[in-house]
Design an enzyme around this catalytic site. Structure first.
Site, PDB file in Angstrom:
ATOM      1  N   LYS A 256       0.848  -1.205   0.000  1.00 46.23           N
ATOM      2  CA  LYS A 256       0.000   0.000   0.000  1.00 46.23           C
ATOM      3  C   LYS A 256       0.883   1.256   0.000  1.00 46.23           C
ATOM      4  CE  LYS A 256      -3.786   2.480   0.580  1.00 46.23           C
ATOM      5  NZ  LYS A 256      -4.697   2.726  -0.525  1.00 46.23           N
TER       6      LYS A 256
ATOM      7  N   SER B 161     -12.821   4.638  14.104  1.00 48.36           N
ATOM      8  CA  SER B 161     -12.252   5.962  14.375  1.00 48.36           C
ATOM      9  C   SER B 161     -12.924   6.999  13.476  1.00 48.36           C
ATOM     10  CB  SER B 161     -10.737   5.951  14.098  1.00 48.36           C
ATOM     11  OG  SER B 161     -10.484   5.729  12.717  1.00 48.36           O
TER      12      SER B 161
ATOM     13  N   LYS C 216     -17.245  15.794  16.613  1.00 47.46           N
ATOM     14  CA  LYS C 216     -16.697  15.330  17.898  1.00 47.46           C
ATOM     15  C   LYS C 216     -17.540  15.850  19.063  1.00 47.46           C
ATOM     16  CE  LYS C 216     -12.014  14.829  16.111  1.00 47.46           C
ATOM     17  NZ  LYS C 216     -10.799  15.552  15.721  1.00 47.46           N
TER      18      LYS C 216
HETATM   19  P1  NDP Z   1      -6.759   8.461   5.289  1.00 51.34           P
HETATM   20  O1  NDP Z   1      -7.370   9.455   4.374  1.00 51.34           O
HETATM   21  O2  NDP Z   1      -5.284   8.370   5.392  1.00 51.34           O
HETATM   22  O3  NDP Z   1      -7.291   6.985   4.909  1.00 51.34           O
HETATM   23  C1  NDP Z   1      -8.625   6.744   4.663  1.00 51.34           C
HETATM   24  C2  NDP Z   1      -8.758   5.336   4.124  1.00 51.34           C
HETATM   25  O4  NDP Z   1     -10.134   5.060   3.893  1.00 51.34           O
HETATM   26  C3  NDP Z   1      -8.041   5.123   2.779  1.00 51.34           C
HETATM   27  O5  NDP Z   1      -7.330   3.912   2.797  1.00 51.34           O
HETATM   28  C4  NDP Z   1      -9.190   5.046   1.763  1.00 51.34           C
HETATM   29  O6  NDP Z   1      -8.911   4.216   0.671  1.00 51.34           O
HETATM   30  C5  NDP Z   1     -10.254   4.413   2.640  1.00 51.34           C
HETATM   31  N1  NDP Z   1     -11.604   4.640   2.137  1.00 51.34           N
HETATM   32  C6  NDP Z   1     -12.317   5.790   2.133  1.00 51.34           C
HETATM   33  N2  NDP Z   1     -13.535   5.580   1.604  1.00 51.34           N
HETATM   34  C7  NDP Z   1     -13.586   4.264   1.275  1.00 51.34           C
HETATM   35  C8  NDP Z   1     -14.584   3.433   0.697  1.00 51.34           C
HETATM   36  N3  NDP Z   1     -15.772   3.928   0.340  1.00 51.34           N
HETATM   37  N4  NDP Z   1     -14.308   2.117   0.508  1.00 51.34           N
HETATM   38  C9  NDP Z   1     -13.099   1.609   0.873  1.00 51.34           C
HETATM   39  N5  NDP Z   1     -12.110   2.348   1.433  1.00 51.34           N
HETATM   40  C10 NDP Z   1     -12.361   3.655   1.618  1.00 51.34           C
HETATM   41  O7  NDP Z   1      -7.411   8.710   6.724  1.00 51.34           O
HETATM   42  P2  NDP Z   1      -6.759   8.408   8.150  1.00 51.34           P
HETATM   43  O8  NDP Z   1      -6.168   7.060   8.140  1.00 51.34           O
HETATM   44  O9  NDP Z   1      -5.973   9.562   8.577  1.00 51.34           O
HETATM   45  O10 NDP Z   1      -8.071   8.410   9.061  1.00 51.34           O
HETATM   46  C11 NDP Z   1      -8.968   7.310   9.022  1.00 51.34           C
HETATM   47  C12 NDP Z   1     -10.215   7.662   9.799  1.00 51.34           C
HETATM   48  O11 NDP Z   1      -9.850   7.942  11.151  1.00 51.34           O
HETATM   49  C13 NDP Z   1     -10.932   8.914   9.285  1.00 51.34           C
HETATM   50  O12 NDP Z   1     -12.311   8.736   9.446  1.00 51.34           O
HETATM   51  C14 NDP Z   1     -10.411  10.017  10.216  1.00 51.34           C
HETATM   52  O13 NDP Z   1     -11.323  11.080  10.378  1.00 51.34           O
HETATM   53  C15 NDP Z   1     -10.257   9.259  11.511  1.00 51.34           C
HETATM   54  N6  NDP Z   1      -9.263   9.814  12.417  1.00 51.34           N
HETATM   55  C16 NDP Z   1      -8.038  10.141  11.941  1.00 51.34           C
HETATM   56  C17 NDP Z   1      -7.079  10.665  12.780  1.00 51.34           C
HETATM   57  C18 NDP Z   1      -5.724  11.045  12.301  1.00 51.34           C
HETATM   58  O14 NDP Z   1      -4.969  11.666  13.066  1.00 51.34           O
HETATM   59  N7  NDP Z   1      -5.340  10.712  11.061  1.00 51.34           N
HETATM   60  C19 NDP Z   1      -7.366  10.863  14.216  1.00 51.34           C
HETATM   61  C20 NDP Z   1      -8.687  10.418  14.639  1.00 51.34           C
HETATM   62  C21 NDP Z   1      -9.590   9.917  13.743  1.00 51.34           C
HETATM   63  P3  NDP Z   1      -7.757   4.613  -0.412  1.00 51.34           P
HETATM   64  O15 NDP Z   1      -6.452   4.497   0.354  1.00 51.34           O
HETATM   65  O16 NDP Z   1      -7.878   3.591  -1.471  1.00 51.34           O
HETATM   66  O17 NDP Z   1      -8.060   6.018  -0.832  1.00 51.34           O
HETATM   67  N1  HSE Z   2      -8.429  15.946  11.335  1.00 49.03           N
HETATM   68  C1  HSE Z   2      -8.529  15.596  12.698  1.00 49.03           C
HETATM   69  C2  HSE Z   2      -7.908  16.678  13.560  1.00 49.03           C
HETATM   70  C3  HSE Z   2      -7.837  14.277  12.948  1.00 49.03           C
HETATM   71  O1  HSE Z   2      -7.167  17.503  13.008  1.00 49.03           O
HETATM   72  O2  HSE Z   2      -8.157  16.722  14.765  1.00 49.03           O
HETATM   73  C4  HSE Z   2      -8.075  13.761  14.336  1.00 49.03           C
HETATM   74  O3  HSE Z   2      -9.429  13.447  14.531  1.00 49.03           O
END
Ligand code: NDP
Ligand code: HSE
Length: 318
Positions: free
Chosen positions: A57, A114, A215
């Site tokens: 990935k 999350s 949130k």
């Molecule tokens: P990313 O944007 O890095 O990753 C999101 C992932 O979701 C990607 O792998 C994407 O696929 C996949 N995805 C989205 N829609 C679909 C779908 N319809 N079908 C299949 N796969 C899908 O996000 P993060 O990892 O940063 O965050 C993940 C979640 O956690 C989010 O909801 C975010 O709000 C939450 N979160 C994040 C935090 C952070 O600090 N990053 C903190 C707290 C919560 P592809 O890779 O193919 O595009």
């Molecule tokens: N986009 C979010 C933030 C990630 O900046 O707080 C954590 O939920």
């Protein structure tokens, strides 16, 4: 006890979670086996190597490039019905994932997430469905990432009435505002924030206060078991003088508000970089909780703890 886990979403948080699970496969007698991973390119299902999936990935951008394993084009419902995990872990950015949770819960599969909008917008129906089917829904990392405000409210403060909360729950806006305090423009600060992996896929959700609003709504649900009647939301686009300004969420029974506010120098809410903070006033206690509010590893840490809770069947009265 062997536990089958499906991971939906393989971005910053999903890949950090893969690392944690690969490191700590067996905890408290729970042996975790990730049986499927899904991104937008498809689902890998079977006996794959977790760290190899992460490497593919990261190097190619698509899980479907994982050569020797079959890649399935499942709908969310098919994913649940075919793979039949014990726990569905949603670490995706899919706003409408609540329908997938409903399929899972109805099939007796616990959900760990999350992802904020499904919980903010569908908390009551999902909790009810989980209860009816004797399974759990866990969402620690939706608010303050791995800093355990949800566990505090759902478990440790169960016997307390929550009077009021004031909190900094969006890390990106704090990061941008602190950079602006140090002389950067809004655009320069945004560019820097992009490199941290904390901005939402659509960054306007951070800037316009939508992420903080979700949130605040989740905090209202877990504190009062109902949705707020009054809501107010303003983002940080119009902030000109950022000194001591933070995007503050306020939660009290029936009301949530998210808006930029100028804080006094000694305010515990005057956090910087990606730190989050919450002041929680209950009938008998006044608490301050501070910790990192975003980033792959700290978010995956909360998700991992939730997976253990789901496997050990922790009760969730609210
Ligand atoms: P990313 O944007 O890095 O990753 C999101 C992932 O979701 C990607 O792998 C994407 O696929 C996949 N995805 C989205 N829609 C679909 C779908 N319809 N079908 C299949 N796969 C899908 O996000 P993060 O990892 O940063 O965050 C993940 C979640 O956690 C989010 O909801 C975010 O709000 C939450 N979160 C994040 C935090 C952070 O600090 N990053 C903190 C707290 C919560 P592809 O890779 O193919 O595009
Ligand atoms: N986009 C979010 C933030 C990630 O900046 O707080 C954590 O939920």
């Amino acid at each position: 006890m062997k536990v089958k886990v499906s991971v939906f979403g393989f971005g910053t948080v999903g890949r950090a979670l893969a690392e944690i699970i690969a490191e700590k496969r067996k905890v408290f007698g729970v042996e975790l086996n990730v049986v499927s991973i899904t991104d937008r390119s498809g689902t890998i299902w079977g006996d794959f190597d977790l760290l190899e999936a992460k490497e593919v990935k990261e190097s190619t951008g698509k899980l479907s490039n994982i050569g020797e394993y079959e890649v399935y084009d499942f709908s969310p419902q098919e994913l649940i019905e075919e793979v039949k995990p014990d726990i569905l872990v949603d670490v995706s950015s899919w706003d409408d994932a609540h329908e997938m949770y409903s399929y899972a819960l109805a099939e007796g599969i616990s959900v760990v997430t999350s992802n904020k909008p499904p919980i903010a917008n569908h908390y009551d129906e999902l909790i009810t469905l989980a209860r009816e089917n004797g399974v759990g829904i866990f969402f620690e990392s939706t608010v303050m990432a791995g800093t355990p405000i949800i566990g505090l409210l759902r478990e440790n403060l169960l016997g307390e009435e929550i009077v009021k909360m004031e909190a900094i729950v969006n890390a990106s806006t704090t990061f941008i505002l602190t950079r602006m305090e140090n002389g950067k423009t809004f655009e320069e600060a945004m560019e820097e924030a992009r490199t941290l992996g904390i901005l939402e896929e659509d960054p306007s959700k951070d800037i316009d206060g939508i992420d903080a609003y979700y949130k605040a709504k989740i905090l209202h649900w877990v504190s009062y078991g109902e949705q707020p009647e009054e809501e107010e939301r303003e983002g940080i686009r119009n902030v000109k003088d950022a000194r001591n300004v933070r995007l503050v969420a306020e939660i009290s029974k029936g009301r949530i508000s998210v808006a930029p506010r100028k804080l006094p120098d000694n305010s515990p809410l005057l956090v910087s970089e990606v730190e989050n903070a919450a002041l929680i006033k209950t009938e008998n206690l006044t608490l301050t909780l501070k910790g990192p509010g975003g980033g792959g590893k700290v978010t995956a840490s909360g998700v991992f703890t939730d997976i253990i809770k789901a496997a050990l069947k922790f009760p969730s009265p609210r």
